[in-house]
Write a protein that holds these residues in place. Structure first.
Motif, PDB file in Angstrom:
ATOM      1  N   THR B  42       0.837  -1.201   0.000  1.00 16.29           N
ATOM      2  CA  THR B  42       0.000   0.000   0.000  1.00 16.29           C
ATOM      3  C   THR B  42       0.872   1.250   0.000  1.00 16.29           C
ATOM      4  OG1 THR B  42      -0.037   0.102   2.411  1.00 16.29           O
ATOM      5  CG2 THR B  42      -1.783  -1.198   1.332  1.00 16.29           C
ATOM      6  N   ASP B  43       0.285   2.374  -0.492  1.00 13.50           N
ATOM      7  CA  ASP B  43       1.020   3.635  -0.491  1.00 13.50           C
ATOM      8  C   ASP B  43       1.412   4.028   0.921  1.00 13.50           C
ATOM      9  OD1 ASP B  43      -0.861   5.231  -3.225  1.00 13.50           O
ATOM     10  OD2 ASP B  43       0.772   3.747  -3.206  1.00 13.50           O
ATOM     11  N   ALA B  44       0.513   3.779   1.871  1.00 11.58           N
ATOM     12  CA  ALA B  44       0.783   4.171   3.249  1.00 11.58           C
ATOM     13  C   ALA B  44       1.983   3.416   3.797  1.00 11.58           C
ATOM     14  CB  ALA B  44      -0.451   3.902   4.114  1.00 11.58           C
ATOM     15  N   PHE B  45       2.072   2.115   3.474  1.00 10.61           N
ATOM     16  CA  PHE B  45       3.194   1.341   4.001  1.00 10.61           C
ATOM     17  C   PHE B  45       4.497   1.729   3.321  1.00 10.61           C
ATOM     18  CE2 PHE B  45       4.945  -1.748   6.685  1.00 10.61           C
ATOM     19  CZ  PHE B  45       5.886  -2.464   5.982  1.00 10.61           C
ATOM     20  N   ARG B  46       4.415   2.102   2.044  1.00 12.34           N
ATOM     21  CA  ARG B  46       5.632   2.479   1.315  1.00 12.34           C
ATOM     22  C   ARG B  46       6.279   3.726   1.911  1.00 12.34           C
ATOM     23  NH1 ARG B  46       7.470  -1.020  -3.091  1.00 12.34           N
ATOM     24  NH2 ARG B  46       5.618  -2.007  -3.936  1.00 12.34           N
ATOM     25  N   VAL B  47       5.477   4.526   2.639  1.00  9.13           N
ATOM     26  CA  VAL B  47       6.069   5.685   3.313  1.00  9.13           C
ATOM     27  C   VAL B  47       7.078   5.190   4.364  1.00  9.13           C
ATOM     28  CG1 VAL B  47       5.590   7.624   4.866  1.00  9.13           C
ATOM     29  CG2 VAL B  47       4.064   7.154   2.912  1.00  9.13           C
ATOM     30  N   LEU B  48       6.703   4.135   5.062  1.00  9.97           N
ATOM     31  CA  LEU B  48       7.601   3.549   6.073  1.00  9.97           C
ATOM     32  C   LEU B  48       8.709   2.723   5.426  1.00  9.97           C
ATOM     33  CD1 LEU B  48       5.378   2.039   8.927  1.00  9.97           C
ATOM     34  CD2 LEU B  48       6.984   3.939   9.091  1.00  9.97           C
ATOM     35  N   GLY B  52       8.913  -1.825   0.245  1.00 11.64           N
ATOM     36  CA  GLY B  52       7.836  -2.743   0.629  1.00 11.64           C
ATOM     37  C   GLY B  52       8.313  -3.912   1.462  1.00 11.64           C
ATOM     38  N   ARG B  53       9.461  -3.778   2.126  1.00  5.58           N
ATOM     39  CA  ARG B  53      10.030  -4.901   2.874  1.00  5.58           C
ATOM     40  C   ARG B  53       9.557  -4.920   4.309  1.00  5.58           C
ATOM     41  NH1 ARG B  53      16.369  -4.566   1.041  1.00  5.58           N
ATOM     42  NH2 ARG B  53      16.085  -5.273  -1.100  1.00  5.58           N
ATOM     43  N   ALA B  62      14.645   7.216  13.104  1.00  2.00           N
ATOM     44  CA  ALA B  62      13.895   7.089  11.861  1.00  2.00           C
ATOM     45  C   ALA B  62      13.478   5.632  11.660  1.00  2.00           C
ATOM     46  CB  ALA B  62      14.749   7.560  10.696  1.00  2.00           C
ATOM     47  N   PRO B  63      12.348   5.383  10.969  1.00  2.00           N
ATOM     48  CA  PRO B  63      11.934   3.994  10.743  1.00  2.00           C
ATOM     49  C   PRO B  63      13.029   3.213  10.023  1.00  2.00           C
ATOM     50  CG  PRO B  63      10.200   5.516  10.059  1.00  2.00           C
ATOM     51  CD  PRO B  63      11.397   6.345  10.390  1.00  2.00           C
TER      52      PRO B  63
END
Lengths: 203, 222
Positions: B42-48, B52-53, B62-63
């Motif tokens: 998802t786009d939201a997860f790709r921010v983190l 996509g891992r 930072a994350p």
């Protein structure tokens, strides 16, 4: 090459750590090895009689082998099943047992036999080498081992056939640096396995 | 509080949870459905996690979206002043430690992908991956056999295991799911058992808890 008579080394004594079940194979038959509280080694067919799960996935607990699947317990020596947790108050039928194989512990190696005839090997000495599994049939491995022994008299090598196309080189070295001997065996394995690749490529 | 975004399907995520449990580091767990769901895309997860891992660790700066960076954060948090005399979970100044973390990545790329191929249908050349994994396992076996001979119980010399043991362990413990048998590697099998028996060990699907000590059994009346 495999020692006196039908006895074959399938483990080093040092392989049988406390609580641990060692896994190997001889001529296509899976084997589970473990040391009981009395110090004696058990060599069993690697198959729980309940659902066929490998004993080698289990643990040694309280001097018995505990199967990983349903925690059935089996006694050292006889292989008799002694406890079925799902029926804790029932007497376990005598028909439920592991299948023990012959066993002898000589010169820091553990030996078994497909059919025990004659005494286990004797008059062996030296430090136990690291066992090297080779992806080649036992006959080819034995030929290479014979050549190694001819070139290096301090080595006494044995071949454990795992299955039709795989075998383990085991051995003892008297007065030779173990790491140097290990490098010799690794080089021999490379020769054996590279030869198979070249044969395959030539077809 | 450290937050770990994780999936129970992934070995790298298991490594983070296992190390945290062994090192006594508390984690807030957030589960993602990566299969059949695609929460990690998802786009939201790709921010983190731009690639996509998983796993992803939040709460330590930072994350962190690289699994070994996650292990570093957990390990260094676990190496408290109270444990200052012990070798510690993180041994970043030891070149051998870096080498074994590298081995863990190589195992992930071979045995790990073979497992994802078999279990999740990830496209891959299974035979090539298994051959690559066996070559690595032969080297791990050689190392552990000589280490045992020197009285050493873990990948690195020292009193206890470190993050490199855990990083390698998860791929080795689960390698049979990718068609890689461990029978040829008895020293590795003993090391796997030693890790299983560590205080704070937790299982994942495909691994088994060590047995409790033998119970006192009531004798069966005739």
């Amino acid at each position: 090459m495999s020692g006196r008579g039908p006895w074959v080394p399938v483990a080093a004594s040092a392989d049988l750590a406390p609580g641990h079940v060692y896994q190997t194979m001889l001529a296509g038959q899976g084997l589970a090895l473990w040391r009981g509280d009395d110090g004696a080694v058990n060599v069993w067919e690697d198959r729980c009689p309940h659902r066929g799960v490998r004993f080698s996935a289990g643990d040694v607990v309280g001097g018995e082998l505990r199967c990983v699947y349903h925690a059935w317990r089996f006694a050292a020596g006889s292989g008799a099943c002694t406890f079925i947790p799902a029926q804790p108050n029932a007497k376990v039928p005598r028909a439920i047992h592991a299948t023990p194989w012959p066993v002898a512990e000589v010169a820091g190696l553990v030996w078994t036999a497909l059919a025990a005839q004659g005494a286990p090997p004797a008059d062996l000495a030296g430090e136990v080498l690291r066992a090297l599994p080779v992806n080649r049939p036992a006959a080819a491995v034995a030929q290479e081992a014979a050549a190694l022994m001819a070139a290096h008299p301090a080595l006494r090598l044995f071949v454990q056939p795992l299955a039709a196309d795989r075998a383990v080189i085991r051995g003892l070295a008297a007065g030779v640096d173990i790491m140097a001997a290990d490098l010799l065996l690794e080089a021999a394995r490379r020769r054996l396995e590279d030869a198979a690749l070249m044969e395959a490529a030539a077809c | 509080m450290l937050i770990l975004h994780t999936s129970d399907l992934l070995a790298e995520a298991y490594a983070a949870r296992l190390l945290a449990s062994l090192a006594g580091v508390a984690l807030e767990i957030r589960h993602l459905d990566i299969h059949p769901g695609r929460d990690h895309e998802t786009d939201a997860f790709r921010v983190l996690s731009p690639l996509g891992r998983l796993p992803v660790l939040e709460g330590a700066g930072a994350p962190l979206a690289d699994w070994q960076a996650v292990l570093c954060a957990i390990a260094t948090r676990g190496d408290t002043p109270a444990r200052a005399d012990a070798p510690g979970w993180w041994r970043g100044a030891d070149p051998a430690f870096i080498g074994w973390l590298g081995m863990a990545r190589d195992l992930a790329a071979s045995a790990g992908v073979a497992r994802l191929h078999e279990g999740l249908g990830v496209p891959a050349d299974g035979a090539a991956l298994r051959a690559a994994a066996h070559a690595l396992l032969r080297e791990v076996e050689r190392h552990l056999w000589f280490a045992e001979r020197a009285g050493q119980r873990w990948l690195l010399a020292g009193e206890g295991p470190c993050a490199a043991d855990i990083a390698c362990y998860v791929h080795i413990a689960l390698c049979e799911e990718g068609g890689i048998a461990r029978m040829d590697y008895p020293a590795i099998r003993r090391w796997v058992d030693r890790i299983r028996h560590l205080p704070g060990y937790i299982v994942t699907s495909g691994t088994f808890a060590p047995p409790a000590p033998a119970p006192v059994r009531q004798p069966v009346r005739a």
